[in-house]
Scaffold this motif. Structure first.
Motif, PDB file in Angstrom:
ATOM      1  N   ILE A  99     103.974  15.372 -50.420  1.00  0.00           N
ATOM      2  CA  ILE A  99     102.920  16.322 -52.317  1.00  0.00           C
ATOM      3  C   ILE A  99     104.377  16.625 -52.575  1.00  0.00           C
ATOM      4  CG2 ILE A  99     101.064  16.687 -51.491  1.00  0.00           C
ATOM      5  CD1 ILE A  99     101.501  19.061 -50.322  1.00  0.00           C
ATOM      6  N   PRO A 100     104.060  16.800 -54.038  1.00  0.00           N
ATOM      7  CA  PRO A 100     105.269  17.655 -54.943  1.00  0.00           C
ATOM      8  C   PRO A 100     105.144  18.884 -55.305  1.00  0.00           C
ATOM      9  CG  PRO A 100     103.230  16.928 -56.531  1.00  0.00           C
ATOM     10  CD  PRO A 100     103.031  16.236 -55.048  1.00  0.00           C
ATOM     11  N   VAL A 101     106.806  19.483 -54.907  1.00  0.00           N
ATOM     12  CA  VAL A 101     107.207  20.556 -55.338  1.00  0.00           C
ATOM     13  C   VAL A 101     107.105  20.702 -57.188  1.00  0.00           C
ATOM     14  CG1 VAL A 101     108.779  22.945 -54.632  1.00  0.00           C
ATOM     15  CG2 VAL A 101     107.933  21.074 -52.842  1.00  0.00           C
ATOM     16  N   LEU A 102     107.050  21.897 -57.221  1.00  0.00           N
ATOM     17  CA  LEU A 102     107.451  22.189 -58.993  1.00  0.00           C
ATOM     18  C   LEU A 102     107.628  23.544 -58.709  1.00  0.00           C
ATOM     19  CD1 LEU A 102     107.050  21.912 -62.145  1.00  0.00           C
ATOM     20  CD2 LEU A 102     104.843  22.535 -61.905  1.00  0.00           C
ATOM     21  N   CYS A 103     108.754  23.947 -58.677  1.00  0.00           N
ATOM     22  CA  CYS A 103     109.332  24.921 -59.266  1.00  0.00           C
ATOM     23  C   CYS A 103     109.641  25.609 -60.794  1.00  0.00           C
ATOM     24  CB  CYS A 103     110.938  24.995 -58.475  1.00  0.00           C
ATOM     25  SG  CYS A 103     110.783  25.379 -56.779  1.00  0.00           S
ATOM     26  N   MET A 104     109.893  26.825 -61.762  1.00  0.00           N
ATOM     27  CA  MET A 104     109.703  27.536 -62.675  1.00  0.00           C
ATOM     28  C   MET A 104     109.697  28.659 -62.642  1.00  0.00           C
ATOM     29  SD  MET A 104     106.584  24.607 -64.311  1.00  0.00           S
ATOM     30  CE  MET A 104     106.908  25.588 -65.971  1.00  0.00           C
ATOM     31  N   GLY A 105     111.123  28.406 -63.604  1.00  0.00           N
ATOM     32  CA  GLY A 105     111.866  29.710 -64.263  1.00  0.00           C
ATOM     33  C   GLY A 105     112.409  30.616 -62.865  1.00  0.00           C
ATOM     34  N   LEU A 106     113.630  29.962 -61.549  1.00  0.00           N
ATOM     35  CA  LEU A 106     113.543  30.420 -60.689  1.00  0.00           C
ATOM     36  C   LEU A 106     115.118  30.417 -60.275  1.00  0.00           C
ATOM     37  CD1 LEU A 106     111.451  28.952 -57.355  1.00  0.00           C
ATOM     38  CD2 LEU A 106     110.549  31.046 -58.711  1.00  0.00           C
ATOM     39  N   GLN A 107     116.096  31.161 -59.525  1.00  0.00           N
ATOM     40  CA  GLN A 107     117.221  31.783 -59.500  1.00  0.00           C
ATOM     41  C   GLN A 107     117.445  32.028 -58.366  1.00  0.00           C
ATOM     42  OE1 GLN A 107     115.581  33.385 -62.802  1.00  0.00           O
ATOM     43  NE2 GLN A 107     116.134  31.724 -64.242  1.00  0.00           N
ATOM     44  N   ASN A 108     118.221  31.361 -57.753  1.00  0.00           N
ATOM     45  CA  ASN A 108     118.887  31.176 -56.889  1.00  0.00           C
ATOM     46  C   ASN A 108     118.216  31.475 -55.355  1.00  0.00           C
ATOM     47  OD1 ASN A 108     121.595  31.476 -58.015  1.00  0.00           O
ATOM     48  ND2 ASN A 108     120.784  34.140 -58.189  1.00  0.00           N
ATOM     49  N   VAL A 109     117.495  30.201 -55.184  1.00  0.00           N
ATOM     50  CA  VAL A 109     116.422  29.578 -54.456  1.00  0.00           C
ATOM     51  C   VAL A 109     116.166  28.592 -53.854  1.00  0.00           C
ATOM     52  CG1 VAL A 109     114.092  29.576 -54.409  1.00  0.00           C
ATOM     53  CG2 VAL A 109     114.703  31.503 -55.607  1.00  0.00           C
ATOM     54  N   ILE A 110     116.028  28.832 -52.450  1.00  0.00           N
ATOM     55  CA  ILE A 110     115.980  27.559 -52.117  1.00  0.00           C
ATOM     56  C   ILE A 110     114.830  27.096 -51.262  1.00  0.00           C
ATOM     57  CG2 ILE A 110     116.087  29.037 -49.549  1.00  0.00           C
ATOM     58  CD1 ILE A 110     117.076  25.108 -49.679  1.00  0.00           C
ATOM     59  N   VAL A 150     103.329  31.664 -55.439  1.00  0.00           N
ATOM     60  CA  VAL A 150     103.694  29.999 -54.956  1.00  0.00           C
ATOM     61  C   VAL A 150     101.581  30.096 -54.174  1.00  0.00           C
ATOM     62  CG1 VAL A 150     104.628  29.652 -52.748  1.00  0.00           C
ATOM     63  CG2 VAL A 150     105.436  30.938 -53.630  1.00  0.00           C
ATOM     64  N   SER A 151     101.462  28.792 -54.611  1.00  0.00           N
ATOM     65  CA  SER A 151     100.752  28.282 -54.682  1.00  0.00           C
ATOM     66  C   SER A 151     100.634  27.069 -53.559  1.00  0.00           C
ATOM     67  CB  SER A 151      99.751  27.769 -55.149  1.00  0.00           C
ATOM     68  OG  SER A 151      98.469  27.683 -55.080  1.00  0.00           O
ATOM     69  N   ALA A 152     100.215  26.398 -52.860  1.00  0.00           N
ATOM     70  CA  ALA A 152     100.300  25.558 -51.473  1.00  0.00           C
ATOM     71  C   ALA A 152      98.790  24.688 -51.841  1.00  0.00           C
ATOM     72  CB  ALA A 152     100.638  25.356 -50.703  1.00  0.00           C
ATOM     73  N   SER A 153      98.578  23.035 -51.844  1.00  0.00           N
ATOM     74  CA  SER A 153      97.281  23.298 -51.399  1.00  0.00           C
ATOM     75  C   SER A 153      97.324  21.272 -50.992  1.00  0.00           C
ATOM     76  CB  SER A 153      96.252  22.933 -52.610  1.00  0.00           C
ATOM     77  OG  SER A 153      96.584  21.327 -53.690  1.00  0.00           O
ATOM     78  N   PRO A 154      96.754  20.797 -50.897  1.00  0.00           N
ATOM     79  CA  PRO A 154      96.665  19.112 -50.314  1.00  0.00           C
ATOM     80  C   PRO A 154      97.657  18.180 -51.561  1.00  0.00           C
ATOM     81  CG  PRO A 154      94.807  19.854 -49.603  1.00  0.00           C
ATOM     82  CD  PRO A 154      95.157  21.154 -50.911  1.00  0.00           C
ATOM     83  N   ASP A 155      97.517  18.677 -52.749  1.00  0.00           N
ATOM     84  CA  ASP A 155      98.126  18.370 -54.082  1.00  0.00           C
ATOM     85  C   ASP A 155      99.470  18.427 -54.521  1.00  0.00           C
ATOM     86  OD1 ASP A 155      96.260  16.999 -54.474  1.00  0.00           O
ATOM     87  OD2 ASP A 155      94.653  18.010 -56.145  1.00  0.00           O
ATOM     88  N   GLY A 156      99.587  19.588 -53.915  1.00  0.00           N
ATOM     89  CA  GLY A 156     101.308  20.642 -53.890  1.00  0.00           C
ATOM     90  C   GLY A 156     100.946  21.475 -53.323  1.00  0.00           C
ATOM     91  N   ILE A 157     102.588  22.203 -54.258  1.00  0.00           N
ATOM     92  CA  ILE A 157     103.533  23.042 -53.910  1.00  0.00           C
ATOM     93  C   ILE A 157     103.946  23.733 -55.480  1.00  0.00           C
ATOM     94  CG2 ILE A 157     104.564  24.841 -52.785  1.00  0.00           C
ATOM     95  CD1 ILE A 157     104.788  21.807 -50.359  1.00  0.00           C
ATOM     96  N   LEU A 158     103.475  25.137 -55.709  1.00  0.00           N
ATOM     97  CA  LEU A 158     104.181  25.388 -56.760  1.00  0.00           C
ATOM     98  C   LEU A 158     104.706  26.745 -56.534  1.00  0.00           C
ATOM     99  CD1 LEU A 158     104.262  25.821 -60.436  1.00  0.00           C
ATOM    100  CD2 LEU A 158     102.189  27.383 -60.047  1.00  0.00           C
ATOM    101  N   VAL A 159     105.659  26.750 -57.524  1.00  0.00           N
ATOM    102  CA  VAL A 159     106.769  27.949 -56.748  1.00  0.00           C
ATOM    103  C   VAL A 159     106.858  28.547 -58.348  1.00  0.00           C
ATOM    104  CG1 VAL A 159     108.971  28.998 -55.704  1.00  0.00           C
ATOM    105  CG2 VAL A 159     107.415  27.404 -55.181  1.00  0.00           C
ATOM    106  N   SER A 160     106.657  29.414 -59.031  1.00  0.00           N
ATOM    107  CA  SER A 160     106.620  29.365 -60.338  1.00  0.00           C
ATOM    108  C   SER A 160     107.479  31.408 -60.245  1.00  0.00           C
ATOM    109  CB  SER A 160     106.030  29.157 -61.180  1.00  0.00           C
ATOM    110  OG  SER A 160     106.280  29.476 -62.103  1.00  0.00           O
ATOM    111  N   ASP A 161     108.021  31.975 -61.017  1.00  0.00           N
ATOM    112  CA  ASP A 161     107.946  32.826 -61.685  1.00  0.00           C
ATOM    113  C   ASP A 161     107.185  33.358 -62.778  1.00  0.00           C
ATOM    114  OD1 ASP A 161     109.772  35.218 -63.927  1.00  0.00           O
ATOM    115  OD2 ASP A 161     109.023  34.182 -64.880  1.00  0.00           O
ATOM    116  N   LYS A 162     106.502  34.150 -62.892  1.00  0.00           N
ATOM    117  CA  LYS A 162     104.949  34.116 -62.959  1.00  0.00           C
ATOM    118  C   LYS A 162     104.697  33.655 -64.516  1.00  0.00           C
ATOM    119  CE  LYS A 162     102.631  37.396 -59.631  1.00  0.00           C
ATOM    120  NZ  LYS A 162     102.566  38.412 -59.028  1.00  0.00           N
ATOM    121  N   GLU A 163     105.195  34.585 -65.636  1.00  0.00           N
ATOM    122  CA  GLU A 163     105.437  34.501 -66.833  1.00  0.00           C
ATOM    123  C   GLU A 163     105.286  32.619 -67.550  1.00  0.00           C
ATOM    124  OE1 GLU A 163     108.043  37.429 -68.597  1.00  0.00           O
ATOM    125  OE2 GLU A 163     107.692  35.423 -70.699  1.00  0.00           O
ATOM    126  N   GLN A 164     106.921  32.271 -66.059  1.00  0.00           N
ATOM    127  CA  GLN A 164     106.841  30.568 -66.557  1.00  0.00           C
ATOM    128  C   GLN A 164     105.719  30.055 -66.524  1.00  0.00           C
ATOM    129  OE1 GLN A 164     109.856  28.346 -67.697  1.00  0.00           O
ATOM    130  NE2 GLN A 164     110.148  30.382 -68.795  1.00  0.00           N
TER     131      GLN A 164
END
Lengths: 435, 435
Positions: free
Chosen positions: A290-301, B302-316
């Motif tokens: 499943i895909p990972v989407l990252c938004m607005g992060l800095q220096n993160v793994i 951070v939210s993870a489900s069977p469809d994917g994983i989101l990691v986002s700055d809240k505002e972004q």
């Protein structure tokens, strides 16, 4: 040349890609020449073969890693199996005795011992050859590789050489220092101890006899559990008087944490991953489908595997061990000599897994006393043996096995199988093997 | 009182918890009184029933959401099904005609239309009752709810009332303004338009006749595809002269993005999640069975489900829609009226899914022309009908179905089933239903 590659590691520091059965050296994150991904183990093995195809490589590792070594390097790679973990001195003695007693190398032959996971280029392995040449001369009992430091690190032991020549005698060793001490060592021309040394087989066997009381491979193997765990550095290197160091000035990286490993990654994104343009210095290693989407992060793994999901500030990732130790997660994915398995679903009284059996491989003939099993062949061709009766199977076939029935499967082509286990008590310990 | 709850939404803004078949209103992230989690839909439904158990609730939604509505609210909830998506004017006309023609409500009865997903407290639903009372008086054709603004938002339309009384005539409407304009509206005593209005059934049916040409439920349903998509605000509200607004000063939140939704979450961590002490303002919503570990993060969802994983700055996270639209991921999890299904494994010529069928529920009787299927009952009791023959099944049973065979399963207790589909062409469209 004979190289002994030490493969150890507990598997916590690169969680979730590493786990109890997959240490960090098995994680596939480096681009190979064939454009797919390879692990540290595969990268080092390929580099050694490229520098000198004649090099004899022996991997020494514990039982739990043997399957992974064979899965990644092929079944022909030579492995010296440590019956249990006992630190590097017993492991090196066992491997040396193996080369002497099982492989019949003479006591005059030189062995170079090297960790299986340095992040280096070819010049490193060329230097190992020079190390062997120097050891062969016999001016010293041990020849170490000393790595030219690039910064005053607190993570490594230091070697103080006698002079600034490429090869010199060792004056002293220093334990991991604090920052201030490390700075003074650098001014004194100290080198990092990278855990690499060359010696003649007879030398280590003599030490074994002195310290352990015996030096024969079979005796060592059978009594391995009783040996005192102690590192080779502590037991031998720091006590030896006739010892030389060879200076290595090429690239050398110890990829022990996510922070250092991302520095060595050629690509920032591995697997299904999207980052938006407001992300900076973000690395994603995603082993899930499943895909990972990252938004607005800095220096993160961000790393995702069947075992879990890590999202960490890069610097903070060095401190993850105690948190990972809290996690009580069964192993969800493993590479075995015969292929891989992955847990798909866990219920109280059932477990669904996916097995990929490599062409030509087979499982052990075994039974379970407390669970029934079902195999659904989702692709490939092979044979099953159930209670002594062999049958061919192919895509679409369903095989049911009652508790107690003896069974195995043999892959004539690569076989992909969904296995559903059902019973009141499902445990990896409920398994009886038959010849 | 009659409430029509509008359930729409495309499902992109709360990815990965929302998808094509699960819009944000179905995501379970609010603590219910029973201490488990409930969705916006469930929360609103429960609140309405608490304020007045006699309220008649009609949910209007498109075909794709009907299963989810029934799954979350139970099979007894009344649903008006939109044959396709056509914006709010056609949907409200259809629901109104349904109440008149199918439920035989008189033209004098009042209907309150309300989105299904406001994050509000009981006073909001008490206000809806007042709105209905006002509409019943007939001083205006439409009575709107105007929400007292808490800040000069650019996200909402504004209603300018004639005066500062609780109920007043509407002077004007304003489209979503820029920040400067929003500030001046606030000074003028403007209210937010929250999409809530009350009217008499006869009024909307008259509009339907004028605009669409007919007002009968059956005709509307059959010709729904041909209707012009237009919002009720645009088609009716902004044109109506006899219109009042009732001021609402209680809590009202529009939880449209991850940023706003985390503000309403009572707990920061839902599901298996660990954060270290250097994390600040981090929310985790994890629907997967594997743990999420966060280290050293600030203001992150951070939210993870069977469809994917989101990691986002809240505002972004407010800007995620175009990125989510890039993702071409099949739906991996869905709630249906009969239970849930989850995709466990996807191969080119096989698909493995886990089905949970609620007690007393059943699948449609159907067949597939291009794939074989296998069911493994991992828990529960039920019956299968395969090509007309009924058989009881229970834990451990395996049922195989060739392509073309007609089949269904009926759950006598909750049934958990692993289904393996195998064929050259596996598609959701390869399904023929039988009565």
């Amino acid at each position: 040349m004979n190289i002994v590659l030490l493969s150890g590691g507990s598997g916590k520091r690169l969680w979730p890609l590493s786990n109890e059965v997959r240490s960090k050296q098995f994680v596939k994150i480096f681009r190979s020449k064939e454009k797919d991904y390879q692990s540290m183990v595969q990268r080092v093995y390929q580099q050694i073969k490229e520098v000198n195809p004649e090099t004899r490589i022996l991997v020494t590792t514990s039982k739990t890693q043997v399957s992974a070594i064979h899965h990644q390097l092929g079944s022909e790679v030579e492995v010296c199996v440590e019956p249990c973990r006992k630190d590097t001195f017993p492991a090196i003695v066992l491997a040396t005795a193996y080369l002497h007693d099982v492989k019949h190398l003479s006591e005059e032959e030189v062995v170079v011992v090297c960790p299986i996971d340095p992040y280096v280029e070819k010049d490193y392995f060329e230097a190992l050859e020079e190390l062997a040449v120097e050891a062969k001369k016999g001016k010293a009992n041990l020849v170490l590789m000393g790595i030219e430091p690039t910064y005053p690190s607190e993570k490594y032991g230091y070697i103080i050489p006698d002079n600034t020549e490429k090869i010199s005698n060792v004056k002293e060793f220093r334990e991991k220092p604090d920052l201030e001490k490390a700075k003074t060592y650098l001014l004194q021309g100290a080198l990092w101890n990278g855990g690499v040394f060359a010696y003649k087989i007879g030398y280590v066997l003599k030490l074994a006899k002195e310290w352990i009381g015996f030096k024969e491979y079979n005796a060592l193997y059978l009594n391995y559990k009783t040996l005192v765990p102690i590192s080779f550095d502590y037991a031998v290197v720091e006590k030896e008087k006739k010892i030389q160091v060879m200076r290595f000035m090429g690239q050398w990286k110890d990829l022990g944490t996510w922070n250092t490993i991302t520095e060595a990654m050629e690509e920032k994104l591995i697997g299904k991953a999207i980052v938006n343009q407001t992300c900076e210095n973000v690395h994603i290693v995603n082993e899930l489908d499943i895909p990972v989407l990252c938004m607005g992060l800095q220096n993160v793994i961000v790393s995702a595997s069947p075992d879990g999901i890590l999202v960490s500030d890069k610097e903070q990732s060095s401190y993850m061990k105690p948190y990972v130790e809290q996690i009580d997660q069964q192993v969800m994915f493993a590479e075995k000599s015969w292929g891989t398995y992955r847990v798909l679903d866990v219920e109280k009284e059932s477990l669904t897994i996916k097995i990929i059996l490599k062409s030509g491989e087979k499982m052990n003939y075994h039974s379970h006393s407390r669970r029934d099993e079902v195999w659904i062949i989702i692709s490939g061709r092979g044979r099953t043996i159930i209670d002594g009766i062999e049958q061919t199977v192919c895509t679409g076939d369903v095989v049911t096995m009652q508790a107690g029935s003896r069974h195995m499967i043999i892959a004539d082509t690569e076989l992909r199988v969904i296995e559903v286990q059902m019973g009141k008590e499902i445990s990896i310990y409920d398994k009886q093997k038959f010849a």
